[in-house]
Structures are given as C-alpha cells and as structure tokens.
Design a protein around this motif. Structure first.
Motif, PDB file in Angstrom:
ATOM      1  N   THR A 186      67.653  12.833  72.198  1.00 41.84           N
ATOM      2  CA  THR A 186      67.448  14.182  71.662  1.00 41.84           C
ATOM      3  C   THR A 186      68.711  14.713  71.002  1.00 41.84           C
ATOM      4  O   THR A 186      68.676  15.272  69.894  1.00 41.84           O
ATOM      5  CB  THR A 186      67.005  15.132  72.786  1.00 41.84           C
ATOM      6  N   ALA A 187      69.864  14.526  71.654  1.00 42.38           N
ATOM      7  CA  ALA A 187      71.117  15.068  71.129  1.00 42.38           C
ATOM      8  C   ALA A 187      71.525  14.377  69.828  1.00 42.38           C
ATOM      9  O   ALA A 187      71.970  15.025  68.872  1.00 42.38           O
ATOM     10  CB  ALA A 187      72.224  14.934  72.170  1.00 42.38           C
ATOM     11  N   THR A 188      71.366  13.044  69.772  1.00 43.73           N
ATOM     12  CA  THR A 188      71.809  12.325  68.571  1.00 43.73           C
ATOM     13  C   THR A 188      70.868  12.567  67.395  1.00 43.73           C
ATOM     14  O   THR A 188      71.301  12.524  66.241  1.00 43.73           O
ATOM     15  CB  THR A 188      71.898  10.809  68.842  1.00 43.73           C
ATOM     16  N   ARG A 189      69.608  12.815  67.660  1.00 44.57           N
ATOM     17  CA  ARG A 189      68.665  13.017  66.557  1.00 44.57           C
ATOM     18  C   ARG A 189      68.572  14.473  66.107  1.00 44.57           C
ATOM     19  O   ARG A 189      68.236  14.742  64.962  1.00 44.57           O
ATOM     20  CB  ARG A 189      67.281  12.508  66.955  1.00 44.57           C
ATOM     21  N   SER A 190      68.906  15.399  67.000  1.00 44.56           N
ATOM     22  CA  SER A 190      68.843  16.818  66.620  1.00 44.56           C
ATOM     23  C   SER A 190      70.159  17.325  66.041  1.00 44.56           C
ATOM     24  O   SER A 190      70.203  18.355  65.376  1.00 44.56           O
ATOM     25  CB  SER A 190      68.481  17.668  67.844  1.00 44.56           C
ATOM     26  N   PHE A 213      80.885   9.551  64.025  1.00 42.25           N
ATOM     27  CA  PHE A 213      79.929   8.560  63.528  1.00 42.25           C
ATOM     28  C   PHE A 213      78.508   9.136  63.535  1.00 42.25           C
ATOM     29  O   PHE A 213      77.765   8.999  62.551  1.00 42.25           O
ATOM     30  CB  PHE A 213      79.990   7.298  64.392  1.00 42.25           C
ATOM     31  N   VAL A 214      78.135   9.785  64.627  1.00 48.39           N
ATOM     32  CA  VAL A 214      76.798  10.388  64.713  1.00 48.39           C
ATOM     33  C   VAL A 214      76.642  11.493  63.666  1.00 48.39           C
ATOM     34  O   VAL A 214      75.599  11.607  63.005  1.00 48.39           O
ATOM     35  CB  VAL A 214      76.540  10.936  66.130  1.00 48.39           C
ATOM     36  N   THR A 215      77.697  12.285  63.475  1.00 45.43           N
ATOM     37  CA  THR A 215      77.649  13.341  62.454  1.00 45.43           C
ATOM     38  C   THR A 215      77.405  12.755  61.073  1.00 45.43           C
ATOM     39  O   THR A 215      76.591  13.267  60.290  1.00 45.43           O
ATOM     40  CB  THR A 215      78.971  14.133  62.450  1.00 45.43           C
ATOM     41  N   GLY A 216      78.080  11.663  60.765  1.00 47.87           N
ATOM     42  CA  GLY A 216      77.896  11.007  59.476  1.00 47.87           C
ATOM     43  C   GLY A 216      76.473  10.495  59.290  1.00 47.87           C
ATOM     44  O   GLY A 216      75.888  10.626  58.207  1.00 47.87           O
ATOM     45  N   LEU A 217      75.903   9.907  60.347  1.00 46.41           N
ATOM     46  CA  LEU A 217      74.525   9.438  60.262  1.00 46.41           C
ATOM     47  C   LEU A 217      73.570  10.591  59.988  1.00 46.41           C
ATOM     48  O   LEU A 217      72.647  10.480  59.162  1.00 46.41           O
ATOM     49  CB  LEU A 217      74.129   8.730  61.567  1.00 46.41           C
ATOM     50  N   LEU A 218      73.776  11.712  60.675  1.00 49.01           N
ATOM     51  CA  LEU A 218      72.885  12.863  60.512  1.00 49.01           C
ATOM     52  C   LEU A 218      72.994  13.462  59.111  1.00 49.01           C
ATOM     53  O   LEU A 218      72.002  13.926  58.544  1.00 49.01           O
ATOM     54  CB  LEU A 218      73.200  13.920  61.572  1.00 49.01           C
ATOM     55  N   SER A 233      70.828  11.058  56.957  1.00 41.31           N
ATOM     56  CA  SER A 233      69.391  10.919  57.221  1.00 41.31           C
ATOM     57  C   SER A 233      68.696  12.241  57.516  1.00 41.31           C
ATOM     58  O   SER A 233      67.476  12.345  57.394  1.00 41.31           O
ATOM     59  CB  SER A 233      69.175   9.975  58.410  1.00 41.31           C
ATOM     60  N   GLY A 234      69.460  13.251  57.925  1.00 42.48           N
ATOM     61  CA  GLY A 234      68.845  14.511  58.318  1.00 42.48           C
ATOM     62  C   GLY A 234      68.442  14.472  59.786  1.00 42.48           C
ATOM     63  O   GLY A 234      68.273  13.393  60.370  1.00 42.48           O
ATOM     64  N   PRO A 235      68.276  15.644  60.409  1.00 38.62           N
ATOM     65  CA  PRO A 235      67.930  15.685  61.828  1.00 38.62           C
ATOM     66  C   PRO A 235      66.486  15.244  62.076  1.00 38.62           C
ATOM     67  O   PRO A 235      65.623  15.357  61.198  1.00 38.62           O
ATOM     68  CB  PRO A 235      68.126  17.162  62.188  1.00 38.62           C
TER      69      PRO A 235
END
Length: 292
Positions: A175-179, A219-224, A227-229
C-alpha cells in the motif's frame, strides 16, 4: 494406470522429494524439473530389479546431476546482467524452512558444501548416505556441512516475526509503495534495508542492490513519478519462498514478485524478481490455484 513394476510407478512417488532437492540445489524451478526428468530417463534405463533402495539411488543421481550443472551455472551467474536471485515459488516446500534469504546464503557456498548441508540438515540423510551421494567420505561431508551451517546460521533472522505479522507488513508495504505514502513506508523499513532487483536484462530493474533507507525511499519516489500512484494490480498475497510477499502486474505490464525479509518488525531486505524467465513456474502455479 502404469503397471506396478514400471519405471513410472516406482519413480512418481519419489518425484516431489527429488524436485525439492533439485530446486534447493539449483535455485531454479525450471532447471530442477530438467534434472528430475533426466533422472527419470536414467531410471528408465536402469536394471531396477538389482536396485535395493530406489530412493537412495535417485537422490544420488539427482545430486550428481545438480553438481555437474552448478559448475557451469556459477560461470553463467557471474555473467548475469544485474543481480541474480533464485526463482521465486509460492508453493510451500514441505520438510524444510529454507527461505529465499537462506538460499541466497547457500549461493555463497561451494556446490559440495551446499549439497552436504541440504542432504543432511534439510532432507535428513545421515552422513554415510550423503557420502555416497556426493562421492566423498563421511568425515569430509561432516566438515562440508559444518562450514555451510555457519553461513546459514548467520543468515537466519535473529528476531523473526509471526506469519500474521509478516502478512500485515507485506500488505502495508504494498500500500505504501503504490500510494506514495513515504511516511508510512519509512516506518516499515530498517535503516540498513537492502533491495535486490532481478530483471536479468529482460525486464527493467535496478542493476545493483540499493542500500539504505534514504536511497530506497528515493528509488520508490522515482518509480512513482514515472508510473503514477496505484498503478499496480495485486495478483497474490502470501508466502514467496518462505517469506511474506506478493505478486503484481506493474504499470509497464511486467509481472513481478516481491518478497520481504523482516526482523524486529522492520523490513530488512526486499527481493524483487522481474525476469519473465524466472516467473514462469510461479505464474503457472498461481493460474492452477486460481478458479476459472
């Protein structure tokens, strides 16, 4: 139904155990299946009436086939693009508690150390049987297993979590990484967290491990940002190679497995597999388990 004296009827009851041994030796479900099939072909050509213990002979055959393959596999893994991870599986391995973390520790052992440890400590064979399987004397097998045991002991979690805690943390991590809730994510990760990502040059992935809390958050911020949340589709939640985790379809259409090593309520290691070749057995197992 095959006759009682056929090679199939004597081999099939042993197949699950042989597959478990081969997978733990190789770290690859596909290679394990190939090894066991080769053992079956050899069993088919054997004078079975002269064999006193079919199980012992077939374990010996599978072990030696694995040792032969591991000699070349080590070279292939040194040439592998990015981080090499064992193939993830969701089906429980009966009779052993080797997690993906511990299999990574086994990767640092010599093939003989790995074989001696697995056959004795995991699959319960005595050292005389191990000696016959790997063609070494029992005293040498004891030394090999002892060295391997030290590596595995170091890799075991000092403060493991319960299955319910692991499932809850994996769900919170998803939830945290995708939101994009970085505050929640920071609360889940240990300061010295490491992420390993295996794309094998066939799917986009970090080529090197990502060390530390701050780098993983970036890294997670860059992915988001790319790709968007909430752009992942959750397909499976549960154990992946003995660790809490999940399987997703990501924004780029790539299937991905994520397994988490957890200590003292914090995630210490993240294992991400995106190489499609390594996900085939896992996806086949998920599709078989999913009602149509």
């Amino acid at each position: 139904m095959p006759p009682e004296d056929s090679p199939t009827s004597s081999f099939d009851p042993l197949r699950p155990r042989l597959l478990r041994i081969a997978y733990r030796m190789m770290g690859s479900a596909a290679e394990a299946e190939d090894v066991v099939q080769e053992a079956y072909l050899r069993w088919h050509q054997t004078d079975r009436a002269s064999v006193r213990d079919a199980g012992a002979m077939l374990v010996r055959t599978v072990t030696r086939l694995c040792l032969d393959i591991l000699k070349s596999a080590r070279v292939r893994r040194e040439q592998y693009m990015g981080t090499w991870l064992p193939e993830p599986i969701v089906e429980p391995m009966e009779g052993d508690d080797l997690t993906l973390t511990l299999m990574m520790a086994l990767e640092r052992l010599s093939p003989l150390e790995r074989a001696a440890f697995l056959l004795h400590d995991v699959f319960g064979m005595d050292f005389d049987e191990v000696a016959r399987a790997i063609d070494r004397d029992p005293a040498a097998c004891r030394q090999l297993a002892s060295r391997a045991r030290g590596h595995v002991r170091e890799a075991r979690p000092r403060f493991p979590v319960t299955e319910d805690q692991g499932r809850a943390l994996a769900s919170a991590f998803f939830t945290a990484t995708r939101s994009g809730d970085l505050g929640a994510l920071q609360a889940l990760l240990a300061q010295d967290v490491i992420m390993y990502s295996d794309g094998g040059g066939k799917a986009k992935a970090a080529l090197n491990p990502i060390y530390g809390l701050e780098k993983n958050l970036r890294f997670v911020t860059g992915l988001l940002q790319r790709s968007g949340p909430n752009s992942s589709r959750l397909v499976y939640e549960g154990k992946i190679d003995g660790l809490p985790g999940f399987v997703t379809v990501e924004a780029d259409g790539v299937w991905q497995s994520t397994a988490l090593a957890i200590e003292e309520g914090r995630i210490v290691t993240i294992y991400v597999t995106r190489n499609p070749d390594k996900l085939r057995a896992l996806l086949r197992s998920l599709h078989e388990d999913t009602p149509s």
